[in-house]
Structure formats: structure tokens, C-alpha cells
Design an enzyme around this catalytic site. Structure first.
Site, mmCIF file in Angstrom:
data_model
loop_
_atom_site.group_PDB
_atom_site.id
_atom_site.type_symbol
_atom_site.label_atom_id
_atom_site.label_comp_id
_atom_site.label_asym_id
_atom_site.label_seq_id
_atom_site.Cartn_x
_atom_site.Cartn_y
_atom_site.Cartn_z
ATOM 1 N N LYS A 92 0.881 -1.183 0.000
ATOM 2 C CA LYS A 92 0.000 0.000 0.000
ATOM 3 C C LYS A 92 0.910 1.222 0.000
ATOM 4 O O LYS A 92 2.046 1.147 0.479
ATOM 5 C CB LYS A 92 -0.871 0.014 1.263
ATOM 6 N N HIS A 147 2.071 6.958 2.406
ATOM 7 C CA HIS A 147 1.602 8.299 2.059
ATOM 8 C C HIS A 147 1.842 9.315 3.173
ATOM 9 O O HIS A 147 2.342 8.974 4.242
ATOM 10 C CB HIS A 147 0.137 8.272 1.638
ATOM 11 N N HIS A 200 1.276 8.704 6.816
ATOM 12 C CA HIS A 200 2.188 7.878 7.608
ATOM 13 C C HIS A 200 3.289 8.678 8.268
ATOM 14 O O HIS A 200 4.028 8.157 9.101
ATOM 15 C CB HIS A 200 2.839 6.809 6.718
HETATM 16 N N1 ARG Z 1 -0.639 -1.265 9.860
HETATM 17 C C1 ARG Z 1 -1.568 -0.505 10.616
HETATM 18 C C2 ARG Z 1 -2.127 0.625 9.772
HETATM 19 O O1 ARG Z 1 -1.498 1.060 8.821
HETATM 20 C C3 ARG Z 1 -0.963 0.096 11.851
HETATM 21 C C4 ARG Z 1 -0.440 -0.900 12.823
HETATM 22 C C5 ARG Z 1 -0.471 -0.373 14.205
HETATM 23 N N2 ARG Z 1 0.131 -1.224 15.156
HETATM 24 C C6 ARG Z 1 -0.453 -2.234 15.822
HETATM 25 N N3 ARG Z 1 0.250 -2.927 16.641
HETATM 26 N N4 ARG Z 1 -1.730 -2.486 15.655
HETATM 27 O O2 ARG Z 1 -3.222 1.091 10.079
#
Ligand code: ARG
Length: 574
Positions: free
Chosen positions: A127, A130, A133
Site C-alpha cells: 500500500k 503516504h 504515515h
Molecule cells: N498497519 C496498521 C495501519 O497502517 C498500523 C499498525 C499499528 N500497530 C499495531 N500494533 N496495531 O493502520
């Protein structure tokens, strides 16, 4: 550095019977209005103990401690003892501390022997990385630096979103319409394109959904071809993310993301079952958290596959068992508040007494001036593009200011300042607030911005160059100094700001709030510029010059150390 409260408490203790030193220390206040002194001691509470009117008590204490060299002046005003610290003692003490500590000024050892995990960035594989982030990435990096400065051992984790049914869809799409060269050339844009195409095609061909589900099942079982493709997508995505991390100067100790926990979840599903926490609901399994006001949490789907939340439960336990953390910090958007509340509650219900050492550090949304940032509407703004644009725009400004500089020098400065500007802006506001990304604001050299602070640092460096090596060396070792040369208001106010810096770092750590550091750096930069404008630093009087240059070195050191905590560099020239 002298702990003034401690020293003062010691002096007062000699004139008050029946109070512990620590009690006295806790009673000492720092008045809002500096006309009331640098420290004040209210005597109301002593009336009962000493059977005397508070003003009389204050008078006795004031007279008793007045002749200490620590003070310039001690006054009794009503029930208060107002104390004015000797400027010279204060200045001497602060400058000695900063110049001896150098790069370590601001660092403490409050966290000695404790391990803290900071999880940040954590983008989703395949993905776009962007502009949204940037928040977790930059705030998390700064929290890591702050905890490191507080003496904790810090483990930096990038919990990649590299698992889930979407990978079945992506592999399916790749097999139907994919092309290897395209993925290699532009991995994320290409994979995203496949993913979008899948969603369009599945409308006409619903059987694609079954195919994708089957592929994901194979991936979960670890079948070679599927795993290889998934691994490849992951590697290619990570290469692209790493380009951005390199630009930002950010690294991690672990990239164990969601997939890492795929085989570690059954244990928790079983534990939940054994503890009677799991309920069946239409073939799926849930934990009912209504009594905590947290709704229900879906743990396994009806087809048995696990979810995001299950992986977070497994990850927390794994981290505790692997690192025995003191705190496990998650820098993740506030949209996920409920998710974190739910799984932390579940971990607690499972009987893990460290559940509340898992801390969600949320932050608000970033949007762009020309409308909100949204993946869904195809208006993705890649972070890499934003950083490149910042460097480019800065290069023009720097070139204009330095027509004679070499291209290399301009490039180097533009990188430090351009990227720094984006980072600084990100860390300027209280993290929980939503904010709008505005180019004018980010790159303004005069506002409360990164370029302004970096420019101030470069200005300090320029003063030192003009002072020459000999004077600078004498100043750095505080040889031949006369602290009475720093009695002016602007010099003294600057020294006070430097003195406060280590406490600011502690405060920022406790509140997981880098903007506290950012604001203090702005204050120090403004303090320095006031001193620079008000005072003639490189005077003919050598002793005065050395002393003032010592303050310049101290200001430069503190600003640089502050910027380091934000993940920014401090240029010597701009
Ligand atoms: N990958 C997730 C996102 O982009 C964020 C992960 C956050 N960390 C976790 N331990 N849940 O929304």
C-alpha cells in the site's frame, strides 16, 4: 547541575524544626511572576506546627538564610519567603554543566536498567506510504530518541501490516493480470493497481473472491508458491519504504509485523477459551467487552481465520516474553483508540498483570491544504514526493541566499533543512490535534519553524567562526571567564532556558509528547536571537568576549541536542 530546590530545602531546614527535608523541598514553589523571586517558600502550613503567625515564620526564615552565597536577595512578603538566586552562581553552574556534558547535555539516567519498546510507522505492505504515515513515523522516532536520552534501553519495532486476506486478493490479481517487470520497476503503485483492479473485476466475476480466499488459505498453510510471491511483494515494498526511512534518517531494530504472529495465535485463542472469555456468534468467536463499554471484539472469523486484534494480543505477549519491557509504546492514529482499548482489556482479562504497561500513544489527522488526504478517493500523496518537494523548494531558497556556494554544499544543506522542515512542522503541534500541512508554513525561515531554528544554530556556529579558534577554545573550557558579564536580562533569560532543558526532556518523555521539546527549542532559539541582537558579543574586552562566546557555545549545544531528539540535524552553515 545544582539542584536549587534541594539546596534551598537544606538551608530552610536549619530554621524549621519538625519537617522532613523532602517535605520542605515539595513545598518550595517557582513563582509565575519572576518579580516574586526564582523560588518561593509559603509558610501557611507551618503556623500550626510552630504556633506562630505565617508572616513571622517567613520573616525568621528569610533572615536566617539571607547570607547564603546562593542568593542575590531574600525577601519576606506576607507569608512567603521569596528567594532570588545569585545570577552569577546560576550562570556559572549552568554553563559548566552544558559545556562539560556537550552532546550528553539533556541526557539523564532515569530509565537505567529498563527496556522500553516503541512501535511506530508500521505501514501496510503493498500500500502507498503516504503523507498520513509521516505522523507515526516521525512522532515515534522522536519518542524513541527521548527515551534513549532518558537512559532507557529502547527497542524500535516496525509492526508491518504484512498479513491478511488482502494478500490472497493481491496474489490472485497478479496471477491474472500481473507482470513481473512492472512490479520491480514500481512495486507499490503496481501492486495497488492490481488490488484496485481486483475489486473492479470481482463485481463481474464473483468467483474471484473464492479464488482469493483459497490462495490466502494456501499462504496460511505455508505453501511454497504463495509464500514466495508474498515474500517478494513484502521485500519490494520494504525497499520502497526504506528509501523514505533513509531520507528521514530512521531505522528499526525489528520489522516483525503481523505475519510474524501468524503461528503464535492459536495459544491465545485457547487461553481465551479456557478462561471462558470466548463466545460463539454465528460461527465466529468474540469476546464480549460490553461491561467495560468497549463493545465486542471479533477474535476469529467463521472460517477460523484470525484478525488484526488477535495478532496484537499475540504480539504484546511475545514482546513481554522476549524483551521483558517496562513499557510497550504504540504510536498509532487515534482512529484506532477502540482497537487498543479492546485488546489491552483482553490481555488484562487473560490475567497478564503487565497489560497496562502497554501504552497507546494516539495522534490526530494530517490533511493537505487542498482537501483531505484520502486513499479511497485516489488522492494519495506519497510521503517520498512530499520530502523531495521540500528539498527542492529549500534548494531554491538556499541558492538565493548563498549565490557563491558550491552545488554540493547547497544540496547538502537543502536536504538537511528541507527534510528537517517537514519533521519540525510535524512535531510542532500537540500530537493529538489534527493539523493541515501548509507549504508556506513549513518552509518559512522566520516563523516558529525548522528552518528558523536550524538557522539560529548556524548563526551560533558563525559567531564561533568569527570569534576564532583560540577564543572559542578558551570559552569551551571556561578559562578566563567573568560571569558578571552575563547579567543582562537577555543573557540571563537564555541561561534560564538552557537550565530547564533536561527537565523538558523528562516531561516530554512522561507525556509521550515531542512537541514539548519542539516548543522549548523554539524558545531557546528566540532567546539566543534576543541575546544576539541586544548584546555586542565579540567585544574588545577579551574576558567579556570569552564569557559571551561560552554562552553562545552553550546555546548551540542545547539547540543541537534538542534537534537531535526530534530526529533533525543541525547545520553549521545555512
Ligand atoms: N498497519 C496498521 C495501519 O497502517 C498500523 C499498525 C499499528 N500497530 C499495531 N500494533 N496495531 O493502520
Amino acid at each position: 547541575m545544582v539542584n536549587f530546590k534541594e539546596e534551598i530545602a537544606g538551608l530552610i531546614a536549619r530554621h524549621v524544626d519538625g519537617l522532613e527535608l523532602s517535605e520542605i523541598q515539595d513545598m518550595i514553589e517557582v513563582p509565575q511572576d519572576t518579580k516574586m523571586g526564582d523560588y518561593a517558600f509559603p509558610c501557611f502550613r507551618l503556623a500550626k506546627l510552630l504556633r506562630k503567625a505565617p508572616p513571622l515564620i517567613a520573616k525568621g526564615i528569610a533572615e536566617g538564610i539571607a547570607d547564603s552565597p546562593l542568593f542575590e536577595k531574600v525577601e519576606q512578603v506576607n507569608a512567603y519567603v521569596n528567594m532570588f538566586i545569585s545570577k552569577e552562581v546560576f550562570v556559572k553552574d549552568t554553563l559548566e554543566e552544558v559545556l562539560q556534558q556537550k552532546d550528553a547535555f539533556g541526557r539523564t539516567d532515569v530509565g537505567q536498567g529498563k527496556t522500553v519498546i516503541v512501535e511506530y510507522s508500521s505501514p501496510n505492505i503493498a500500500k502507498p506510504f503516504h503523507i498520513g504515515h509521516i505522523r507515526s513515523t516521525v512522532i515515534g522516532n522522536s519518542i524513541y530518541k527521548i527515551y534513549d536520552a532518558l537512559g532507557y534501553k529502547v527497542i524500535r519495532i516496525n509492526h508491518l501490516g504484512d498479513y491478511g486476506t488482502q494478500f490472497g486478493k493481491m496474489i490472485c490479481a497478479y496471477r491474472h493480470w500481473g507482470n513481473k517487470e512492472d512490479v520491480i520497476r514500481e512495486p507499490i503503485k503496481t501492486l495497488l493497481h492490481y488490488y484496485t483492479k481486483f475489486h473492479v473485476e470481482v463485481e463481474q466475476h464473483p468467483e474471484l473472491d473464492d479464488e482469493a480466499r483459497e490462495i490466502f488459505a494456501k499462504l496460511e498453510r505455508g505453501e511454497k508458491e504463495e509464500v514466495e510471491l508474498w515474500q517478494w511483494f513484502r521485500d519490494e515494498s520494504l525497499k520502497e519504504f526504506t528509501r523514505v526511512y533513509d531520507m528521514l534518517g530512521i531505522t528499526f531494530d525489528s520489522y516483525n509485523g503481523e505475519s510474524f504472529y501468524s503461528d503464535k495465535m492459536p495459544r491465545f485463542v485457547k487461553e481465551l477459551e479456557e478462561k471462558g472469555l470466548l463466545k460463539e456468534s454465528q460461527g465466529a468467536h468474540v469476546v464480549d467487552l460490553e461491561e467495560y463499554g468497549l463493545g465486542t471484539a471479533l477474535i476469529t472469523k467463521s472460517d477460523g481465520s484470525t484478525l488484526y486484534i488477535t495478532r496484537d494480543i499475540a504480539a504484546a505477549v511475545y514482546r513481554k516474553e522476549t524483551y521483558d519491557f517496562y513499557k510497550n509504546i504504540y504510536v498509532v492514529a487515534s482512529q484506532q483508540n477502540l482497537h487498543f482499548q479492546q485488546w489491552i482489556q483482553i490481555v488484562e482479562l487473560l490475567g497478564y498483570d503487565w497489560a497496562r504497561d502497554c501504552v497507546h500513544v494516539p495522534f490526530g489527522l494530517v490533511s493537505l491544504e487542498d482537501g483531505t488526504m484520502s486513499t479511497r478517493h485516489g488522492r494519495v500523496v506519497f510521503l517520498e514526493d512530499v520530502l523531495n518537494k521540500a528539498v527542492e523548494k529549500t534548494r531554491e531558497i538556499i541558492r538565493e541566499k548563498n549565490p557563491d556556494a558550491s552545488d554540493e554544499a547547497v544540496d547538502e544543506t537543502a536536504r538537511i533543512v528541507g527534510i528537517g522542515a517537514v519533521i519540525f512542522q510535524e512535531l510542532s503541534n500537540n500530537r493529538i490535534k489534527d493539523y493541515v500541512f501548509k507549504w508556506d508554513k513549513v518552509l518559512n525561515f522566520d516563523g516558529e519553524t525548522g528552518p528558523y531554528v536550524q538557522y539560529t544554530h548556524a548563526r551560533c556556529a558563525s559567531v564561533l567562526r568569527r570569534a576564532g579558534e583560540e577564543i572559542t577554545a578558551k570559552a569551551a573550557s571556561l578559562q578566563d571567564v567573568d560571569y558578571s558579564c552575563l547579567r543582562s536580562e537577555s543573557a540571563y533569560e537564555l541561561v534560564k532556558l538552557l537550565y530547564k532543558f533536561p527537565d523538558v526532556v523528562v516531561d516530554a518523555g512522561q507525556r509521550y509528547e515531542p512537541s514539548i521539546v519542539t516548543r522549548h527549542i523554539v524558545d531557546m532559539a528566540q532567546g539566543f536571537n534576543r541575546f544576539y541582537h541586544d548584546e555586542h558579543i565579540l567585544t574588545d574586552n577579551e574576558q567579556e568576549k570569552i564569557t559571551k562566546v561560552a554562552l553562545v557555545i552553550a546555546a548551540k549545544t542545547a539547540i543541537k541536542n534538542g534537534l537531535e531528539l526530534l530526529g533533525m540535524k543541525a547545520p553549521e552553515k545555512m
